[in-house]
Design a protein around this motif. Structure first.
Motif, PDB file in Angstrom:
ATOM      1  N   ILE A  68       0.891  -1.288   0.131  1.00  0.00           N
ATOM      2  CA  ILE A  68       0.007  -0.136  -0.282  1.00  0.00           C
ATOM      3  C   ILE A  68       1.091   0.892  -0.233  1.00  0.00           C
ATOM      4  O   ILE A  68       2.327   0.824   0.532  1.00  0.00           O
ATOM      5  N   SER A  69       0.619   2.350  -0.074  1.00  0.00           N
ATOM      6  CA  SER A  69       1.261   3.541  -0.146  1.00  0.00           C
ATOM      7  C   SER A  69       1.518   4.394   1.330  1.00  0.00           C
ATOM      8  O   SER A  69       2.835   4.965   0.865  1.00  0.00           O
ATOM      9  N   GLU A  70       0.597   3.994   1.660  1.00  0.00           N
ATOM     10  CA  GLU A  70       0.993   4.621   2.905  1.00  0.00           C
ATOM     11  C   GLU A  70       1.747   3.887   4.185  1.00  0.00           C
ATOM     12  O   GLU A  70       1.589   2.809   3.522  1.00  0.00           O
ATOM     13  N   SER A  71       1.775   3.784   5.092  1.00  0.00           N
ATOM     14  CA  SER A  71       3.265   3.856   6.240  1.00  0.00           C
ATOM     15  C   SER A  71       1.851   3.157   7.164  1.00  0.00           C
ATOM     16  O   SER A  71       0.951   3.440   7.069  1.00  0.00           O
ATOM     17  N   VAL A  73       1.344   1.848  10.419  1.00  0.00           N
ATOM     18  CA  VAL A  73       1.260   2.392  11.507  1.00  0.00           C
ATOM     19  C   VAL A  73       0.388   1.951  12.325  1.00  0.00           C
ATOM     20  O   VAL A  73      -0.729   1.595  11.595  1.00  0.00           O
ATOM     21  N   VAL A  74      -0.046   1.835  13.493  1.00  0.00           N
ATOM     22  CA  VAL A  74      -0.374   1.295  14.604  1.00  0.00           C
ATOM     23  C   VAL A  74      -2.225   2.866  14.365  1.00  0.00           C
ATOM     24  O   VAL A  74      -1.244   4.410  14.452  1.00  0.00           O
ATOM     25  N   GLY A  75      -2.898   2.591  14.547  1.00  0.00           N
ATOM     26  CA  GLY A  75      -3.753   2.977  14.319  1.00  0.00           C
ATOM     27  C   GLY A  75      -4.500   3.494  13.009  1.00  0.00           C
ATOM     28  O   GLY A  75      -5.099   4.378  12.354  1.00  0.00           O
ATOM     29  N   GLY A  76      -3.782   3.521  11.490  1.00  0.00           N
ATOM     30  CA  GLY A  76      -2.970   3.098  10.385  1.00  0.00           C
ATOM     31  C   GLY A  76      -4.925   2.450  10.203  1.00  0.00           C
ATOM     32  O   GLY A  76      -5.110   1.612  10.121  1.00  0.00           O
ATOM     33  N   LEU A  77      -6.033   3.020   8.998  1.00  0.00           N
ATOM     34  CA  LEU A  77      -6.697   2.323   8.480  1.00  0.00           C
ATOM     35  C   LEU A  77      -5.852   1.654   6.716  1.00  0.00           C
ATOM     36  O   LEU A  77      -5.492   2.114   6.232  1.00  0.00           O
ATOM     37  N   LEU A  78      -6.128   0.272   6.960  1.00  0.00           N
ATOM     38  CA  LEU A  78      -5.978  -0.531   5.596  1.00  0.00           C
ATOM     39  C   LEU A  78      -7.061  -0.510   4.435  1.00  0.00           C
ATOM     40  O   LEU A  78      -8.130  -0.133   4.911  1.00  0.00           O
ATOM     41  N   PRO A  79      -6.393  -0.839   2.927  1.00  0.00           N
ATOM     42  CA  PRO A  79      -7.540  -0.900   2.452  1.00  0.00           C
ATOM     43  C   PRO A  79      -9.043  -1.525   2.659  1.00  0.00           C
ATOM     44  O   PRO A  79      -8.609  -2.530   3.233  1.00  0.00           O
ATOM     45  N   GLU A  80     -10.183  -0.683   1.455  1.00  0.00           N
ATOM     46  CA  GLU A  80     -11.643  -2.026   1.898  1.00  0.00           C
ATOM     47  C   GLU A  80     -11.436  -3.140   1.018  1.00  0.00           C
ATOM     48  O   GLU A  80     -12.158  -3.857   1.398  1.00  0.00           O
ATOM     49  N   THR A  81     -10.307  -3.126  -0.207  1.00  0.00           N
ATOM     50  CA  THR A  81     -10.313  -4.094  -0.510  1.00  0.00           C
ATOM     51  C   THR A  81      -9.014  -4.342  -1.284  1.00  0.00           C
ATOM     52  O   THR A  81      -8.246  -3.728  -0.968  1.00  0.00           O
ATOM     53  N   GLY A  82      -8.826  -5.601  -1.691  1.00  0.00           N
ATOM     54  CA  GLY A  82      -8.067  -5.820  -1.870  1.00  0.00           C
ATOM     55  C   GLY A  82      -6.275  -6.760  -0.339  1.00  0.00           C
ATOM     56  O   GLY A  82      -5.552  -7.177  -0.799  1.00  0.00           O
ATOM     57  N   VAL A  83      -6.979  -6.985   0.038  1.00  0.00           N
ATOM     58  CA  VAL A  83      -6.542  -6.918   1.335  1.00  0.00           C
ATOM     59  C   VAL A  83      -7.013  -8.394   2.014  1.00  0.00           C
ATOM     60  O   VAL A  83      -8.218  -8.185   2.462  1.00  0.00           O
ATOM     61  N   THR A  84      -6.579 -10.234   2.596  1.00  0.00           N
ATOM     62  CA  THR A  84      -6.642 -10.601   2.547  1.00  0.00           C
ATOM     63  C   THR A  84      -6.349 -10.402   4.325  1.00  0.00           C
ATOM     64  O   THR A  84      -5.696 -10.619   5.035  1.00  0.00           O
ATOM     65  N   TYR A  85      -7.273 -10.823   4.566  1.00  0.00           N
ATOM     66  CA  TYR A  85      -7.055 -10.889   6.497  1.00  0.00           C
ATOM     67  C   TYR A  85      -7.236 -12.633   7.515  1.00  0.00           C
ATOM     68  O   TYR A  85      -7.766 -13.380   6.597  1.00  0.00           O
TER      69      TYR A  85
END
Length: 121
Positions: A68-71, A73-85
């Motif tokens: 992802i383009s963002e850093s 960091v704790v508290g950051g949000l991950l994208p709504e799509t494209g990431v599997t948990y």
């Protein structure tokens, strides 16, 4: 009468404060380029002693890395799509969080909000 009610309310509030404080855990993480502290309720993330084994588990499972383009960091949000948990195995403690690997870093995420609660260093 009002003074008596006020006194009772003040005593009840003072007695409840230690109970509320016990229900929270603060985790501080050191992350290159960021980091921070987050209160995550009564659940802890991966404790320090288990982190090496957890990282080995991630490598063994061949969890894909998401960029992802963002850093990260704790508290950051991950994208709504494209990431599997993925579920955290019970051997690492019962946790309501999921994990994934983002920008080469393993993170614990609150699944509903997609907020990073721990960067597992």
């Amino acid at each position: 009468m009002r003074n008596r009610l006020f006194a009772i309310a003040a005593i009840a509030g003072a007695m409840a404060a230690p109970i509320a404080a016990q229900a929270q855990t603060t985790i501080t993480t050191g992350v290159a380029g960021g980091g921070g502290t987050v209160v995550i309720g009564e659940h802890e993330g991966i404790i320090a002693e288990q982190r090496p084994a957890f990282r080995e588990y991630i490598v063994r499972e061949r969890v894909p890395n998401y960029t992802i383009s963002e850093s990260v960091v704790v508290g950051g949000l991950l994208p709504e799509t494209g990431v599997t948990y993925y579920d955290v195995p019970q051997t690492f403690g019962v946790t309501p969080y999921r994990y994934t690997v983002v920008n080469g870093q393993t993170v614990l995420v609150e699944p509903r909000s997609r907020r990073i609660v721990q960067v597992v260093d």
